[in-house]
Design an enzyme around this catalytic site. Structure first.
Site, PDB file in Angstrom:
ATOM      1  N   LYS A  22       0.665  -1.388  -0.519  1.00  0.00           N
ATOM      2  CA  LYS A  22      -0.027   0.025  -0.153  1.00  0.00           C
ATOM      3  C   LYS A  22       0.995   1.877  -0.067  1.00  0.00           C
ATOM      4  O   LYS A  22       0.757   2.423  -1.319  1.00  0.00           O
ATOM      5  CB  LYS A  22      -0.980  -0.079   0.891  1.00  0.00           C
ATOM      6  CG  LYS A  22      -1.530   1.644   1.891  1.00  0.00           C
ATOM      7  CD  LYS A  22      -2.541   1.207   3.057  1.00  0.00           C
ATOM      8  CE  LYS A  22      -1.306   1.778   3.637  1.00  0.00           C
ATOM      9  NZ  LYS A  22      -1.568   3.102   4.353  1.00  0.00           N
ATOM     10  N   ASN A  23       1.995   1.128   0.894  1.00  0.00           N
ATOM     11  CA  ASN A  23       2.864   2.626   1.216  1.00  0.00           C
ATOM     12  C   ASN A  23       3.716   2.711  -0.077  1.00  0.00           C
ATOM     13  O   ASN A  23       4.059   3.607   0.259  1.00  0.00           O
ATOM     14  CB  ASN A  23       3.313   2.305   2.572  1.00  0.00           C
ATOM     15  CG  ASN A  23       2.304   3.154   3.776  1.00  0.00           C
ATOM     16  OD1 ASN A  23       1.053   2.421   2.981  1.00  0.00           O
ATOM     17  ND2 ASN A  23       2.498   2.247   4.460  1.00  0.00           N
ATOM     18  N   CYS A 121      -5.067  13.182  12.418  1.00  0.00           N
ATOM     19  CA  CYS A 121      -5.055  12.112  12.463  1.00  0.00           C
ATOM     20  C   CYS A 121      -5.785  10.854  14.049  1.00  0.00           C
ATOM     21  O   CYS A 121      -4.644  11.762  14.822  1.00  0.00           O
ATOM     22  CB  CYS A 121      -5.109  11.206  11.198  1.00  0.00           C
ATOM     23  SG  CYS A 121      -3.175   9.947  11.970  1.00  0.00           S
ATOM     24  N   ARG A 126       0.719  14.873  12.708  1.00  0.00           N
ATOM     25  CA  ARG A 126       0.541  14.601  11.480  1.00  0.00           C
ATOM     26  C   ARG A 126       1.072  15.798  10.789  1.00  0.00           C
ATOM     27  O   ARG A 126       0.357  16.166   9.398  1.00  0.00           O
ATOM     28  CB  ARG A 126       0.201  13.209  11.007  1.00  0.00           C
ATOM     29  CG  ARG A 126       0.714  12.492  11.879  1.00  0.00           C
ATOM     30  CD  ARG A 126      -0.575  11.490  10.989  1.00  0.00           C
ATOM     31  NE  ARG A 126       0.437  10.312  10.016  1.00  0.00           N
ATOM     32  CZ  ARG A 126       0.631   9.444   9.417  1.00  0.00           C
ATOM     33  NH1 ARG A 126      -1.131   8.951   9.703  1.00  0.00           N
ATOM     34  NH2 ARG A 126       0.582   9.213   8.048  1.00  0.00           N
ATOM     35  N   ASP A 309       4.780   0.561  12.163  1.00  0.00           N
ATOM     36  CA  ASP A 309       3.921   0.305  11.641  1.00  0.00           C
ATOM     37  C   ASP A 309       3.363  -1.139  11.646  1.00  0.00           C
ATOM     38  O   ASP A 309       2.491  -2.493  11.722  1.00  0.00           O
ATOM     39  CB  ASP A 309       3.668   0.224  10.196  1.00  0.00           C
ATOM     40  CG  ASP A 309       3.025   1.617   9.720  1.00  0.00           C
ATOM     41  OD1 ASP A 309       3.409   2.177   8.408  1.00  0.00           O
ATOM     42  OD2 ASP A 309       3.142   2.710  10.149  1.00  0.00           O
ATOM     43  N   ARG A 401      -8.464  -0.635   5.094  1.00  0.00           N
ATOM     44  CA  ARG A 401      -8.387   0.519   3.897  1.00  0.00           C
ATOM     45  C   ARG A 401      -6.669  -0.177   3.840  1.00  0.00           C
ATOM     46  O   ARG A 401      -5.774   0.142   3.179  1.00  0.00           O
ATOM     47  CB  ARG A 401      -7.335   1.690   5.952  1.00  0.00           C
ATOM     48  CG  ARG A 401      -8.583   3.225   5.334  1.00  0.00           C
ATOM     49  CD  ARG A 401      -8.131   4.536   5.937  1.00  0.00           C
ATOM     50  NE  ARG A 401      -6.844   4.543   5.459  1.00  0.00           N
ATOM     51  CZ  ARG A 401      -6.333   6.079   5.958  1.00  0.00           C
ATOM     52  NH1 ARG A 401      -7.402   6.226   7.372  1.00  0.00           N
ATOM     53  NH2 ARG A 401      -6.089   6.181   5.351  1.00  0.00           N
TER      54      ARG A 401
HETATM   55  C1  EPZ Z   1       4.296   6.806   5.965  1.00  0.00           C
HETATM   56  O1  EPZ Z   1       3.509   8.067   6.500  1.00  0.00           O
HETATM   57  C2  EPZ Z   1       3.407   5.828   5.907  1.00  0.00           C
HETATM   58  N1  EPZ Z   1       2.028   6.172   5.348  1.00  0.00           N
HETATM   59  C3  EPZ Z   1       3.043   6.049   7.823  1.00  0.00           C
HETATM   60  O2  EPZ Z   1       1.726   4.141   7.399  1.00  0.00           O
HETATM   61  C4  EPZ Z   1       4.077   5.359   8.039  1.00  0.00           C
HETATM   62  O3  EPZ Z   1       3.744   4.841   9.676  1.00  0.00           O
HETATM   63  C5  EPZ Z   1       5.242   6.245   8.247  1.00  0.00           C
HETATM   64  O4  EPZ Z   1       4.965   6.458   7.235  1.00  0.00           O
HETATM   65  C6  EPZ Z   1       5.604   6.707   8.805  1.00  0.00           C
HETATM   66  O5  EPZ Z   1       6.993   5.194   8.479  1.00  0.00           O
HETATM   67  C7  EPZ Z   1       2.378   6.080   3.648  1.00  0.00           C
HETATM   68  O6  EPZ Z   1       3.142   5.746   3.016  1.00  0.00           O
HETATM   69  C8  EPZ Z   1       0.919   5.965   3.077  1.00  0.00           C
HETATM   70  P1  EPZ Z   1       6.416  10.494   7.432  1.00  0.00           P
HETATM   71  P2  EPZ Z   1       3.676   9.446   6.804  1.00  0.00           P
HETATM   72  O7  EPZ Z   1       6.414  11.586   7.565  1.00  0.00           O
HETATM   73  O8  EPZ Z   1       4.931   9.831   5.649  1.00  0.00           O
HETATM   74  C9  EPZ Z   1       6.544  13.926  11.210  1.00  0.00           C
HETATM   75  C10 EPZ Z   1       0.046   2.670   7.378  1.00  0.00           C
HETATM   76  O9  EPZ Z   1      -0.046   2.266   8.967  1.00  0.00           O
HETATM   77  N2  EPZ Z   1       6.406  14.549  10.434  1.00  0.00           N
HETATM   78  O10 EPZ Z   1       7.633   9.708   7.942  1.00  0.00           O
HETATM   79  O11 EPZ Z   1       2.682  10.661   7.508  1.00  0.00           O
HETATM   80  C11 EPZ Z   1       4.974  13.261  11.759  1.00  0.00           C
HETATM   81  O12 EPZ Z   1       4.606  13.802  12.480  1.00  0.00           O
HETATM   82  C12 EPZ Z   1       0.298   4.533   7.604  1.00  0.00           C
HETATM   83  O13 EPZ Z   1      -0.077   2.134   6.400  1.00  0.00           O
HETATM   84  C13 EPZ Z   1       6.793  16.028  10.276  1.00  0.00           C
HETATM   85  O14 EPZ Z   1       6.580  16.706  11.795  1.00  0.00           O
HETATM   86  O15 EPZ Z   1       5.148   9.647   8.062  1.00  0.00           O
HETATM   87  C14 EPZ Z   1       5.458  12.256  12.324  1.00  0.00           C
HETATM   88  O16 EPZ Z   1       5.499  11.726  13.462  1.00  0.00           O
HETATM   89  C15 EPZ Z   1       0.763   4.815   9.251  1.00  0.00           C
HETATM   90  N3  EPZ Z   1       6.190  16.827   9.434  1.00  0.00           N
HETATM   91  C16 EPZ Z   1       6.918  11.510  11.559  1.00  0.00           C
HETATM   92  O17 EPZ Z   1       7.284  12.888  11.533  1.00  0.00           O
HETATM   93  C17 EPZ Z   1       6.238  16.842   8.491  1.00  0.00           C
HETATM   94  O18 EPZ Z   1       6.421  17.743   6.959  1.00  0.00           O
HETATM   95  C18 EPZ Z   1       7.269  10.057  10.129  1.00  0.00           C
HETATM   96  O19 EPZ Z   1       5.810  10.653   9.876  1.00  0.00           O
HETATM   97  C19 EPZ Z   1       6.253  15.173   7.963  1.00  0.00           C
HETATM   98  C20 EPZ Z   1       5.771  14.726   8.811  1.00  0.00           C
END
Ligand code: EPZ
Length: 422
Positions: A22-23, A121, A126, A309, A401
Site C-alpha cells: 500500500k505504502n 489523524c 502529522r 507500523d 484501508r
Molecule cells: C508514512 O506516513 C506511512 N504512510 C505511515 O504508514 C508510516 O507509519 C509512516 O510513513 C512512518 O513510517 C504512507 O506511506 C502512506 P512521516 P507519513 O512523514 O509519510 C512527522 C500505515 O499504517 N512529520 O515519515 O505521513 C510526523 O508527524 C501508515 O500504513 C513532521 O513533523 O510519515 C511523524 O511524527 C500510518 N512534519 C513523523 O514525522 C512533516 O512535514 C513521521 O512521519 C512530515 C512528518
C-alpha cells in the site's frame, strides 16, 4: 458498519500470498501526474486507500482504467494527459493524508497546486511542514487560505534540502517535485524505506535522474519531461510481518509467499531474540511454530529501525510472551490506542508516555473491541486468534484501508474468522 468475529485457539498452518505494498502504491500512482504518457501499474492491492487515490486522481482529470485490475487483479492504467484541475479537496485529503502527495507533482508539472492541509489523524498531529519547507526551498510560493495550501512556482529550481526528520511523505513529495525542477536537488536526512526506493525506481524508469534512494542523501537532477512507465510494486512488508506474527501467536507453521525478508531485518532480529524459528528464502518469509515467545524490548525508529507500523502487532505478541517487554514509540505521539482494547482482553499493559510496559499473561480472553486506526485494527484481529473465546472487532473500515481480504487469507490458514456486514 462491518464487524469481524474471531474464534480463538486455532493453530494457523500453510501458505499465504502477500499483496502489493500500500505504502509503495500510493505515491507511485500519484507519480503518474508527472507525465502525459500512459502509466501501467501491476500488483496494486485492492484497498480502500487505493480506491480513494484513484478517485482523487480521477477528480484531477487523470484517465483511470481500472477494469482489469478490479476484475482479476490485472494491470491498472493511468494517463494524466488531460489534467483539468489542480485542487485536492478537503473531503478526500481528510480521509487519506497521503493525498497531500499530489502537491509536488502538480506543482512540478503545472506550476500550481491547491491542496487541503491533511489535518490531524488518530495517531498524531502529522504536520506537513517538512514537505512545504522543501518546496519553498525549490522556489515555490506557499499561502495557506481557508485550510488549503495554495502553492505556486513558474519553474521549480533544484535546491539543497535538509529534513529535520526523515519523513517518508516529505521525501516522496520532494523527490517527485525535484524530478522536473531545473538543476540539482539534494535531500539530506531523507527517509530510507523500501517504498522510497520503489518510487525512485519508477521515476528513473520514467526518465528521471534519482540517485541514492534508500540512503539518507538523495540526489535528483531535474529533467524537462518524463515518459510513461510499466511497473510492479514491491510486496507489502507490513502485511507480511502481520501474518508472520499470526503464525507465531498460534504456534503454527505459516509461510508468506512473495514477501521479501530483506525489507524486515529489524523485525526478524527481534523475533529471533524472542526465540522464534524463522523460515523462508529471498521471496518468502515465515515461521515454524515452536510455542516459545520470550519478552523483548522494542523501540520504533525510522527505517531500517523497527517499523512503527508493526508496533501494535508486536504488542499483541509481547502481551502473551514470557516476561516483561518495554515498547517505545518514537515516531507518532498517539499510537498506543490498541493498548486499552488489549487490556479489555486481559492483557497487562501499562502506558507511561511514549512507553508501554507489557507484562506477558498466560492467556487473553475474547471480548468485543473497537478498532481505532489501521494497524491497531489488525492487532485486535491477531489478539482474537490467540484469545480464549470469541472476539468481535468493530469499526473494521480502518482495517480495509490497508489489508486486502484479510479474513479470506486468515481463513485459508485455518483461522475461524468471519465478517458480519453491517
Ligand atoms: C508514512 O506516513 C506511512 N504512510 C505511515 O504508514 C508510516 O507509519 C509512516 O510513513 C512512518 O513510517 C504512507 O506511506 C502512506 P512521516 P507519513 O512523514 O509519510 C512527522 C500505515 O499504517 N512529520 O515519515 O505521513 C510526523 O508527524 C501508515 O500504513 C513532521 O513533523 O510519515 C511523524 O511524527 C500510518 N512534519 C513523523 O514525522 C512533516 O512535514 C513521521 O512521519 C512530515 C512528518
Amino acid at each position: 458498519m462491518d464487524k469481524i468475529i474471531v474464534q480463538g485457539g486455532r493453530r494457523l498452518q500453510g501458505e499465504v500470498a502477500v499483496s502489493g505494498s500500500k505504502n509503495a502504491a500510493l505515491p507511485i500512482l500519484i507519480s503518474s501526474l508527472l507525465t502525459s504518457e500512459t502509466c501501467v501499474y501491476q500488483g496494486i492491492p485492492h484497498l480502500v486507500d487505493i480506491n480513494t487515490t484513484l478517485k482523487l486522481l480521477g477528480g484531477l482529470g487523470v484517465e483511470v482504467d481500472k477494469e482489469s485490475w478490479a476484475k482479476d487483479s490485472g494491470d491498472l492504467t493511468l494517463r494524466a494527459d488531460r489534467v483539468k484541475n489542480v485542487e485536492a479537496s478537503y473531503d478526500l485529503v481528510k480521509t487519506m493524508r497521503a493525498s497531500f502527495l499530489v502537491t509536488g507533482p502538480l506543482l512540478a508539472r503545472f506550476g500550481r497546486a491547491h491542496v487541503s492541509t491533511p489535518g490531524g489523524c488518530a495517531i498524531g498531529t502529522r504536520p506537513v511542514n517538512l514537505h512545504l519547507k522543501g518546496l519553498a526551498a525549490m522556489g515555490a510560493s506557499i499561502d495557506q487560505v481557508h485550510g488549503y495550501m495554495e502553492v505556486r512556482a513558474k519553474k521549480l529550481r533544484g535546491a539543497k534540502i535538509y529534513l529535520d526528520l526523515p519523513s517518508v511523505g516529505a521525501t516522496e513529495n520532494l523527490m517527485m517535485a525535484a524530478s522536473l525542477a531545473e538543476g540539482t536537488t539534494v535531500i539530506e536526512n531523507a527517509a530510507k524505506e523500501p517504498e522510497i526506493e520503489d518510487l525512485a525506481a519508477v521515476l528513473n524508469k520514467m526518465g528521471a535522474q534519482v540517485q541514492g534512494a534508500g540512503s539518507d542523501i538523495i540526489r535528483i537532477e531535474g529533467v524537462t519531461s518524463l515518459r510513461g512507465v510499466k511497473h510492479r510494486v514491491i510486496p507489502d512488508r507490513i502485511e507480511a510481518a502481520s501474518f508472520v506474527i499470526a503464525g507465531v501467536l498460534t504456534g503454527g507453521n505459516v509461510l508468506v509467499t512473495g514477501a521479501r525478508p530483506a525489507h524486515l531485518d529489524a523485525f526478524s532480529i527481534k523475533l529471533k531474540e524472542a526465540g522464534v524459528d524463522l523460515v523462508g528464502g529471498e521471496n518468502s518469509f515465515g515461521v515454524k511454530g515452536n510455542g516459545k515467545i520470550k519478552s523483548v524490548d522494542v523501540t520504533t525508529l525510522p527505517y531500517p529501525g523497527f517499523p512503527t507500523d508493526l508496533q501494535a502487532q508486536m504488542m499483541v505478541l509481547m502481551s502473551v510472551a514470557d516476561g516483561v517487554s518495554v515498547i517505545t514509540e518514537t515516531i507518532f505521539e498517539n499510537r498506543f490506542m490498541h493498548a486499552q482494547e488489549l487490556d479489555r482482553m486481559g492483557a497487562d499493559i501499562r502506558l507511561e508516555g511514549n512507553r508501554a510496559v507489557v507484562r506477558g499473561v498466560k492467556e487473553l480472553s475474547g471480548a468485543p473491541v473497537m478498532a481505532t486506526d489501521l494497524r491497531a485494527s489488525v492487532s485486535l484481529i491477531l489478539a482474537g486468534l490467540v484469545a480464549n473465546g470469541t472476539t468481535e472487532v468493530s469499526r473494521v473500515y480502518h482495517l480495509d484501508r490497508g489489508y486486502e481480504r484479510i479474513e479470506q487469507k486468515l481463513s485459508k490458514l485455518g483461522a475461524a474468522i468471519e465478517r458480519i456486514r453491517g
